[in-house]
Motif scaffolding. Structure first.
Motif, short mmCIF file in Angstrom:
data_model
loop_
_atom_site.label_atom_id
_atom_site.label_comp_id
_atom_site.label_asym_id
_atom_site.label_seq_id
_atom_site.Cartn_x
_atom_site.Cartn_y
_atom_site.Cartn_z
N THR A 44 0.76 -1.18 0.13
CA THR A 44 0.08 0.43 -0.13
C THR A 44 0.67 1.21 0.22
N ILE A 45 2.17 1.45 0.96
CA ILE A 45 2.65 2.76 0.98
C ILE A 45 3.80 2.58 -0.40
N ALA A 46 3.49 1.63 -1.35
CA ALA A 46 4.90 1.34 -1.92
C ALA A 46 4.01 1.83 -3.12
N THR A 47 2.19 1.89 -3.29
CA THR A 47 1.29 2.06 -4.47
C THR A 47 1.11 3.76 -4.05
N ALA A 48 1.70 4.14 -2.98
CA ALA A 48 1.31 5.27 -2.50
C ALA A 48 1.96 6.23 -3.24
N ILE A 49 3.27 5.81 -2.61
CA ILE A 49 4.81 6.42 -3.59
C ILE A 49 4.38 6.63 -5.17
N GLY A 97 3.39 -4.63 -7.87
CA GLY A 97 2.57 -4.63 -8.08
C GLY A 97 1.36 -3.91 -7.70
N GLY A 98 1.49 -3.36 -6.48
CA GLY A 98 0.24 -2.58 -5.87
C GLY A 98 -0.50 -3.78 -5.28
N ILE A 99 -0.26 -4.95 -4.31
CA ILE A 99 -1.17 -5.93 -4.54
C ILE A 99 -1.09 -5.56 -2.75
N SER A 100 -2.11 -4.63 -2.32
CA SER A 100 -2.66 -3.98 -1.15
C SER A 100 -3.99 -4.86 -0.85
N ALA A 101 -5.27 -5.36 -1.74
CA ALA A 101 -6.10 -5.20 -1.69
C ALA A 101 -7.00 -4.25 -0.61
N THR A 102 -6.61 -2.99 -0.73
CA THR A 102 -7.17 -1.90 -0.65
C THR A 102 -8.98 -0.89 -1.03
N GLY A 103 -8.68 -1.73 -1.66
CA GLY A 103 -10.29 -1.26 -3.00
C GLY A 103 -10.04 -2.69 -3.72
N SER A 104 -11.27 -2.02 -4.76
CA SER A 104 -11.78 -2.96 -5.74
C SER A 104 -10.89 -3.02 -6.74
N THR A 105 -10.86 -4.17 -7.68
CA THR A 105 -10.19 -4.14 -8.38
C THR A 105 -10.59 -3.32 -9.37
N SER A 106 -11.89 -2.59 -9.89
CA SER A 106 -12.17 -1.92 -10.79
C SER A 106 -11.72 -0.47 -9.91
N GLY A 107 -11.39 -0.29 -8.60
CA GLY A 107 -10.99 1.72 -8.72
C GLY A 107 -9.69 1.51 -8.24
N GLY A 108 -8.80 -0.19 -8.30
CA GLY A 108 -7.20 0.00 -8.81
C GLY A 108 -6.91 -0.85 -7.26
N GLY A 109 -7.38 -1.64 -7.01
CA GLY A 109 -6.73 -2.57 -5.87
C GLY A 109 -5.82 -3.09 -6.12
N VAL A 110 -5.64 -3.60 -6.91
CA VAL A 110 -3.73 -4.35 -7.44
C VAL A 110 -3.87 -3.31 -8.54
N ARG A 331 -4.55 8.32 0.48
CA ARG A 331 -5.77 7.56 0.64
C ARG A 331 -5.12 6.09 1.12
N LEU A 332 -3.82 5.99 0.33
CA LEU A 332 -3.41 4.46 0.51
C LEU A 332 -2.21 4.57 1.73
N VAL A 333 -1.55 6.00 2.46
CA VAL A 333 -0.87 5.48 3.17
C VAL A 333 -1.81 5.35 4.47
N SER A 334 -2.56 5.84 4.66
CA SER A 334 -3.68 5.59 5.55
C SER A 334 -4.15 4.35 5.58
N SER A 335 -4.85 3.95 4.72
CA SER A 335 -4.69 2.49 4.75
C SER A 335 -4.21 1.40 5.38
N SER A 336 -2.74 1.98 5.13
CA SER A 336 -1.68 1.22 6.02
C SER A 336 -2.02 1.02 6.96
N LEU A 337 -2.13 1.50 7.76
CA LEU A 337 -2.24 2.53 9.10
C LEU A 337 -3.83 0.92 9.59
#
Length: 378
Positions: A44-49, A97-110, A331-337
């Motif tokens: 998640t943090i890597a995807t955010a960066i 790869g952004g394999i964070s599962a923090t969102g739907s695949t439609s919204g960029g979850g991977v 959004r992604l940094v906070s989701s990592s927490l």
């Protein structure tokens, strides 16, 4: 058309990876949910960066070249997962790869680092009154294909899923090579933002959105694994159904915007989804849990095209890439927490607390949407 094909290839890969990755970590390699949570957090943090970097490069350099750079990360990630059981390399692969599962695949979850650039390009290619329709259509198609990817996972061995995902996502990078964009990047005022206040409002609400997603989204599949001992093949069927329902829910976005407007669309859909999230750990009965699992993603994404359209309309056209990148990074940094917290809670068998915390965070978020945008004409 090339952007649609690009999105479909990546969505098919994402759907397969989303269902296979937690089983690879929890079942095949027998790591704990805390380890899975740490991997998701790092990704998640890597995807955010990456998302922030690519958003700036898209605005000040080239959207096409930046999208190509983002596109090659997903196939590289899938190849690493296919070829290695080493935990360090799995961390690296998930981060690329952004394999964070923090969102739907439609919204960029991977593969989510490419999402801001895709949306910035769609903004360039469409008129304001069309954007909600095109955002919803592109998300719908991507979500349908991602659901098919989740279903296809049941017919392949876990490792082979990642090899196929690598090939498909590599094809997506090749598809966009011929794309041509008429609008050039802005090389002046690289860091000055005319729409700073608007971006700040969307950033704060996006941060709370991310926190809530990190609390629950990565652990919906582990919830069923732990609570009901659901096998991977059966879970693939459930993920497919949930994905299909969410896909068709996206088509409601243009109607929502016409009928309720931006703000009420957010309040209604997110409010209902929050209620279901709080109920889920209370009634641990399989039919009830499945109903919530099928409904929550749909309610979560239903107004997403409306939100994205409103944001691109309110932000200066030369700052869309940066606005989307900044929004994504917070959004992604906070989701990592949230992911770290929930991973620990699942490990100590307090699997209800993340859902209750989700309800509190979303309650605050809905209030802020009202506070910030009650006078908006969107």
């Amino acid at each position: 058309m090339l952007m649609v094909i690009f999105r479909l290839f990546r969505s098919l890969s994402a759907g397969m990876i989303a269902i296979a990755f937690p089983y690879r970590i929890l079942v095949d390699l027998k790591y704990s949910t805390s380890t899975l949570g740490l991997i998701y957090t790092a990704a998640t943090i890597a995807t955010a960066i990456f998302g922030l970097l690519f958003g700036f490069l898209a605005d000040i350099y080239s959207k096409k070249i930046t999208l190509l750079m983002a596109a090659v990360l997903l196939p590289l990630s899938a190849i690493l997962i296919f070829s290695s059981n080493n935990l360090f390399l799995l961390f690296v692969a998930a981060m690329l790869g952004g394999i964070s599962a923090t969102g739907s695949t439609s919204g960029g979850g991977v593969g989510g680092a490419a999402a801001p650039i895709q949306n910035a390009i769609i903004t360039d290619l469409t008129r304001p009154q069309e954007r909600t329709f095109y955002f919803s259509l592109l998300m719908f198609l991507g979500s349908i294909i991602a659901a098919l990817g989740s279903l296809a996972a049941k017919f392949l061995s876990n490792k082979d899923i990642f090899l196929l995902a690598a090939l498909l996502s590599l094809c997506s990078a090749l598809v966009i090579a011929p794309i041509k964009l008429t609008r050039t990047a802005n090389h002046e005022n690289k860091f000055a933002l005319k729409s700073a206040l608007t971006i700040g409002k969307f950033t704060l609400t996006g941060m709370l959105n991310g926190l809530s997603q990190g609390l629950v989204a990565p652990f919906l599949i582990p919830f069923f694994v732990i609570t009901f001992n659901i096998s991977e093949s059966v879970m693939a069927n459930y993920a497919f159904i949930s994905g299909i329902i969410a896909s068709f829910a996206l088509l409601a976005a243009p109607y929502l915007k016409r009928r309720f407007g931006f703000l009420r669309s957010i309040i209604i859909t997110r409010g209902l989804g929050t209620t279901l999230a709080v109920i889920m750990p209370i009634f641990r009965i399989l039919p009830v849990s499945l109903f919530i699992y099928f409904s929550m993603p749909a309610l979560r994404v239903m107004a997403l095209p409306v939100q994205q359209s409103a944001m691109t309309d309110m932000v200066d056209s030369e700052e869309v890439g940066r606005a989307l990148g900044v929004n994504q990074v917070t959004r992604l940094v906070s989701s990592s927490l949230g992911t770290l917290f929930s991973g620990y809670m699942f490990d100590i068998s307090e699997i209800g607390l993340p859902f209750y915390t989700y309800g509190a965070v979303m309650g605050i978020n809905i209030f802020l949407y009202y506070k910030f945008f009650k006078d908006s004409k969107e």
